[in-house]
Design an enzyme around this catalytic site. Structure first.
Site, PDB file in Angstrom:
ATOM      1  CG  ASP A 292      57.743  42.480  13.759  1.00 44.28           C
ATOM      2  OD1 ASP A 292      56.608  42.528  13.275  1.00 44.28           O
ATOM      3  OD2 ASP A 292      58.099  43.205  14.718  1.00 44.28           O
TER       4      ASP A 292
HETATM    5  C1  GLC Z   1      55.839  44.942  16.740  1.00 42.79           C
HETATM    6  C2  GLC Z   1      55.198  45.012  15.363  1.00 42.79           C
HETATM    7  C3  GLC Z   1      55.983  45.834  14.381  1.00 42.79           C
HETATM    8  C4  GLC Z   1      56.742  46.916  15.115  1.00 42.79           C
HETATM    9  C5  GLC Z   1      57.783  46.238  15.974  1.00 42.79           C
HETATM   10  C6  GLC Z   1      58.600  47.240  16.801  1.00 42.79           C
HETATM   11  O1  GLC Z   1      55.614  43.690  17.301  1.00 42.79           O
HETATM   12  O2  GLC Z   1      54.859  43.786  14.740  1.00 42.79           O
HETATM   13  O3  GLC Z   1      55.030  46.363  13.449  1.00 42.79           O
HETATM   14  O4  GLC Z   1      57.380  47.776  14.178  1.00 42.79           O
HETATM   15  O5  GLC Z   1      57.216  45.263  16.834  1.00 42.79           O
HETATM   16  O6  GLC Z   1      57.789  47.844  17.751  1.00 42.79           O
END
Ligand code: GLC
Length: 750
Positions: A292
Site C-alpha cells: 500500500d
Molecule cells: C491508499 C489506500 C489504498 C489505495 C492506495 C492507492 O492509502 O490505503 O486502498 O489503493 O492508497 O491510492
C-alpha cells in the site's frame, strides 16, 4: 454473467518462457525498476492542488493533465527505473508514457497503470458496503465489469479493488469500502467483483487486473482507528480475515495489496508469515504483492526498521514485490543485492511476478489505448440503469410504522428537510476519484421527478452538515406544519467516511439530531432517509421517526433510487451486512460471536444472589438491527423447514429447504439466509455462521420452496493444530430472514 473472466493466478507455460527470456536480459537496475510504482505528478501546495482540480472539473480535463508531471518521470521510464504508475486516468498521457517505455527504453517493457476504481469509474455505483446489502453477487459482477470497461478506456490496466477486508467495527471509516462483517458473504462478493473486473470481453480487447486489498487483517484495527494495531489470533486470521482473499484468488486474482497494519507485532509489509508461508507455501499463489502507499517506508515509524534501507530489506525478504511510492526499492534494493544482503534470486522472483502480470494483461501486444474509446464506453444508458438498480437494491428499509411508505405521489404536500436533501457530491461517497458531482441526481431532483412540477413540495436544508450555523427553528417548524408528510435526508458527508475517517461517536454529524428533534415536535409523520458509510448510532431518531430508510452513499443514481423507493416504484430488498449497534459501547457487535461460558441464554453462575452472565447492565447485548435485517413493502412467511440429509458423511452435503410465501400485497424480493452452528468443537465455535443465501422474488400469495446445498467442506474451521478441520458432531441449521430469527433444525456430521 460472463464466465470468460480472465485468470491471472495460473502459470501459462508460454508466458513463463517469455518471462525467463526477458529476465535473463535485464540488468539489476532494470529489475529493480519493475518493482517501483510512482504517481505521475509532482507535489503541489494543497490550495494550488484544489485550484488545479477545480480547473480540471471546469474544462473536463483529467486532473493528471493539469498537474505538473513528476520530476524526472520521463527519464525514469526511459532508463527502466519505473515499472508502474498509479492514479493516472488519461489515455493520451498513458500513451505518451507507454511510448517512452516501449520505444525509448532498452528492453521496451510496458508500464502497468494502476488506479483506485472502488465502486465505479465515471458511472459511480453505491459504496461497496451498500452494494453488499444487495446480497446480489451477479449484480456486483456486472457493476465491476462496467467499472473495468470505463477504466480500461482511459488506460487503466489494474484496479486497486475489491477491498475485501472484513469490518466489524463501524468506527473504522473503511467499513464503507468492504462487504461487511461476514467472511462467507465477503467471499461471494470478492469473487463476483474479481470476475467482473477481469471480464474477458471488454471493448477493444482491453484487459483489467483486480487487486484485492488490504492483505490482511486491516479491518481489525484496535478501537476502530484507521492504521491502528491489529492483534488477533492466528485462528481469527485464518477463519475470518483470510477467506475473502483466498476466494478472490480462486476467482483468478493475480495481485494483492499489502496492508498498513501490523499483526501481533509484525507489520504486514515485513510479515513473512502472511506474505510467505500463507500466500506462497500454503496457497502456492504466484501473484504480485503490491505494497500500500508508502507502507514499506512506514516500517520506520512502525519501529521495525531503523532506516529506509532496512525497510527495503525487510519488505523484499518478507515478500512484497512492488513498492508503491515508498522509494525504498528505488533507493536501496540494488545496493542490498550488491552487498549480498538480499540474494538476487529474491529480486528475480518478484520481477517474474510483475512481468507475468504484464504479459497476462497483453500489455506487450497492446500497450496503447484507443483514445476515442472512452467516449464510447462512459456513462452509457444501460450502465446508468444498472447503477440505479444497484442503488435501489442496496438500500435497507429499517422501519416503516403503519406502512407509511410507500407515499402516493401528488396526494400529500411534502416537506423535504435536511442538509443532504439537495446534496450531490456526498452521494458519490468515499473513493470516487473520477466521479463527477454534476452527474449525480440529488434526492430533491429524484422526488421532483416523481411528483411533477405542480405537486406541493417545499424544501429547505435546515442545517449544514458541519452544524456550523444556527438552525432557524421557526422556519423549519413552519415548513413541517404545512406539510402532510416530512421527508428528512440526514447523515454523513462523503468525507466523514472512508480512509482516515474513523469516528468515535457515530451519531448524526453537526446539529442534525437537533434538526430532527425540532421537526419531530411538529407532530407530522416523518420519513428519515439516512446516508453514510457506516451504521449510525441514532436510537432516538429511529424510535421517533415513522419510517427510516438507510440509503448509504448511493452513487450517481441515488436520488432517483430513493424517490423510487419512497413512492413505491421500487420495493426495498436490501439487507444489512453489518450489525447495527445501539451504542458505541457495544462495538464490536456482530452476529457470528462466540457463546462464552456465561451466555445470556444460559443459567449464568449461582455464585451470587443473581446469575452473573456475559451482559451489560445498561443495554441488551443484541444490536438494534441484526445482520441480514431489512424490511420490504410486503411480508414473507417462512414455514416447513426440511432437513433432507439428517446425517452427512465426510464427503457429503447438507440439503435443507423451507417454504417461503409472500403474505403481503406487493411483489417483493426476499434474501433467504441459511445459517449453521457447530454445537461442540475442539475449539469454541460461533453461535451462527452464514453458509448460504438466495434472493427470491415472489408475487403476492406466491410461495416457493427454497433449497440449499452446503458441502461438508464448508463446515470446517482452524483446529487446535492450526490446520483446517471438519469435525463430526451435531449441527444446528436455520433458514430465516436475518441472523436473529428463522426456522431451526439439526443434522449430524458422521
Ligand atoms: C491508499 C489506500 C489504498 C489505495 C492506495 C492507492 O492509502 O490505503 O486502498 O489503493 O492508497 O491510492
Amino acid at each position: 454473467m460472463n464466465n470468460n473472466a480472465i485468470r491471472y493466478n495460473q502459470l501459462d507455460p508460454a508466458i513463463e518462457t517469455r518471462v525467463e527470456a526477458l529476465l535473463t536480459q535485464m540488468t539489476l537496475a532494470e529489475k529493480v525498476g519493475q518493482l517501483v510504482q510512482v504517481v505521475p505528478f509532482g507535489s503541489l501546495e494543497p490550495d494550488e492542488m484544489l485550484k488545479r482540480i477545480q480547473e480540471a472539473k471546469e474544462t473536463g480535463a483529467s486532473f493528471q493533465s493539469v498537474f505538473p508531471p513528476r520530476p524526472g518521470i520521463n527519464e525514469d521510464i526511459r532508463n527502466g527505473t519505473v515499472g508502474s504508475i498509479l492514479n493516472l486516468a488519461d489515455a493520451a498521457l498513458v500513451n505518451q508514457y507507454q511510448r517512452i517505455a516501449l520505444e525509448e527504453s532498452r528492453l521496451g517493457i510496458p508500464l502497468i497503470i494502476g488506479s483506485d476504481v472502488i465502486h465505479g469509474f465515471r458511472t459511480i455505483f453505491p459504496i461497496p458496503l451498500a452494494e453488499s446489502c444487495t446480497w446480489h453477487p451477479a449484480l456486483l459482477e456486472q457493476a465491476s465489469r462496467v467499472a473495468a470497461q470505463e477504466a480500461a478506456a482511459v488506460g487503466i490496466d489494474w484496479v486497486f479493488a475489491p477491498m475485501v477486508d472484513v469490518g466489524r467495527d463501524p468506527r473504522w471509516g473503511r467499513v464503507a469500502e468492504g462487504a461487511g462483517e461476514d467472511p462467507f458473504l465477503g467471499m461471494a462478493m470478492a469473487q463476483a467483483r474479481v470476475r467482473g473486473f477481469q471480464a474477458g470481453d471488454l471493448a477493444n480487447g482491453r484487459r483489467v487486473a483486480a487487486c484485492p486489498k488490504h492483505y490482511v487483517g486491516y479491518g481489525a484495527g484496535e478501537a476502530g482507528r484507521d492504521y491502528n494495531t491489529v492483534d488477533i489470533s492466528e485462528r481469527t486470521l485464518r477463519d475470518v480475515h483470510l477467506p475473502p482473499f483466498k476466494a478472490a484468488f480462486a476467482a483468478g486474482a493475480g495481485s494483492v495489496m499489502s496492508s498498513f497494519n501490523e499483526i501481533g507485532g509484525v507489520p504486514v509489509s515485513a510479515n513473512g508469515f502472511v506474505l510467505g508461508q500463507v500466500l506462497r507455501q500454503e496457497w502456492q499463489w504466484p501473484g504480485v504483492v503490491l505494497s500500500d502507499y508508502e507502507a514499506i517506508r512506514e516500517l520506520i515509524p512502525h519501529g521495525v526498521a531503523a532506516d529506509l534501507k532496512e525497510a527495503a530489506r525487510l519488505a523484499i525478504l518478507a515478500g512484497v514485490d512492488m513498492d508503491m511510492m515508498g522509494d525504498a526499492y528505488h533507493q536501496h534494493l540494488a545496493e542490498l543485492v550488491g552487498e549480498g544482503i538480499v540474494p538476487e534470486v529474491v529480486v528475480d522472483e518478484a520481477v517474474r511476478r510483475v512481468l507475468r502480470l504484464k504479459m497476462g494483461l497483453g500489455l506487450f501486444e497492446r500497450p496503447y489505448v484507443d483514445e476515442s474509446l472512452a467516449a464510447q464506453v462512459t456513462l452509457r444508458p444501460e450502465d446508468r440503469q444498472l447503477a440505479l438498480q444497484a442503488a435501489q437494491e442496496s438500500m435497507v428499509l429499517l422501519k416503516n410504522e403503519g406502512n407509511l411508505l410507500p407515499l402516493s405521489p401528488g396526494k400529500e404536500h411534502l416537506a423535504l428537510i435536511g442538509p443532504l436533501a439537495a446534496a450531490r457530491r456526498d452521494l458519490l461517497g468515499t473513493w470516487t476519484l473520477f466521479g463527477r458531482e454534476e452527474e449525480v441526481e440529488s434526492v430533491l431532483a429524484g422526488i421532483q421527478g416523481h411528483l411533477g412540477s405542480e405537486a406541493a413540495l417545499s424544501h429547505m436544508p435546515g442545517s449544514t452538515l458541519a452544524g456550523d450555523e444556527p438552525i432557524d427553528a421557526a422556519s423549519v417548524v413552519a415548513l413541517a406544519e404545512n406539510a402532510d408528510v416530512v421527508i428528512m435526508v440526514l447523515g454523513e458527508g462523503h468525507n466523514m467516511s472512508g480512509e482516515a475517517r474513523s469516528r468515535a461517536c457515530l451519531g448524526l454529524p453537526g446539529r442534525q439530531q437537533e434538526l430532527f428533534d425540532i421537526v419531530a415536535q411538529a407532530g407530522k409523520p416523518v420519513v428519515v432517509v439516512l446516508m453514510g458509510g457506516r451504521p449510525l448510532i441514532v436510537p432516538k431518531l429511529i424510535e421517533l421517526a415513522d419510517a427510516v430508510l438507510m440509503a448509504w452513499h448511493g452513487g450517481i443514481r441515488a436520488g432517483q433510487a430513493i424517490a423510487d423507493i419512497l413512492f413505491g416504484a421500487a420495493n426495498p430488498s436490501g439487507k444489512l451486512t453489518t450489525s447495527w449497534p445501539r451504542a458505541e459501547g457495544q462495538i464490536p457487535v456482530y452476529y457470528g460471536h462466540k457463546n462464552t461460558g456465561r451466555p445470556m441464554e444460559g443459567t449464568g453462575t449461582t455464585q451470587f444472589m443473581e446469575p452473573f452472565k456475559s451482559r451489560y447492565i445498561d443495554l441488551p447485548n443484541e444490536p438494534l438491527f441484526p445482520f441480514g435485517y431489512g424490511l420490504s413493502y410486503t411480508t414473507f412467511v417462512y414455514r416447513d423447514l426440511i432437513v433432507e440429509t439428517p446425517v452427512i458423511d465426510a464427503n457429503g452435503s447438507l440439503i435443507v429447504s423451507a417454504m417461503i410465501q409472500n403474505s403481503g400485497s406487493h411483489t417483493g424480493t426476499e434474501v433467504v439466509q441459511l445459517y449453521i452452528r457447530d454445537v461442540v468443537g475442539s475449539v469454541t465455535r460461533p453461535v451462527k455462521q452464514l453458509r448460504g443465501f438466495q434472493r427470491v422474488t415472489l408475487q403476492p400469495d406466491e410461495e416457493q420452496r427454497v433449497r440449499f446445498e452446503v458441502s461438508v467442506h464448508d463446515l470446517g474451521f482452524t483446529g487446535l493444530d492450526k490446520q483446517y478441520v471438519i469435525e463430526p458432531g451435531t449441527f444446528k441449521v436455520w433458514i430465516g430472514p436475518n441472523a436473529s430469527e428463522g426456522l431451526v433444525g439439526d443434522f449430524e456430521v458422521a
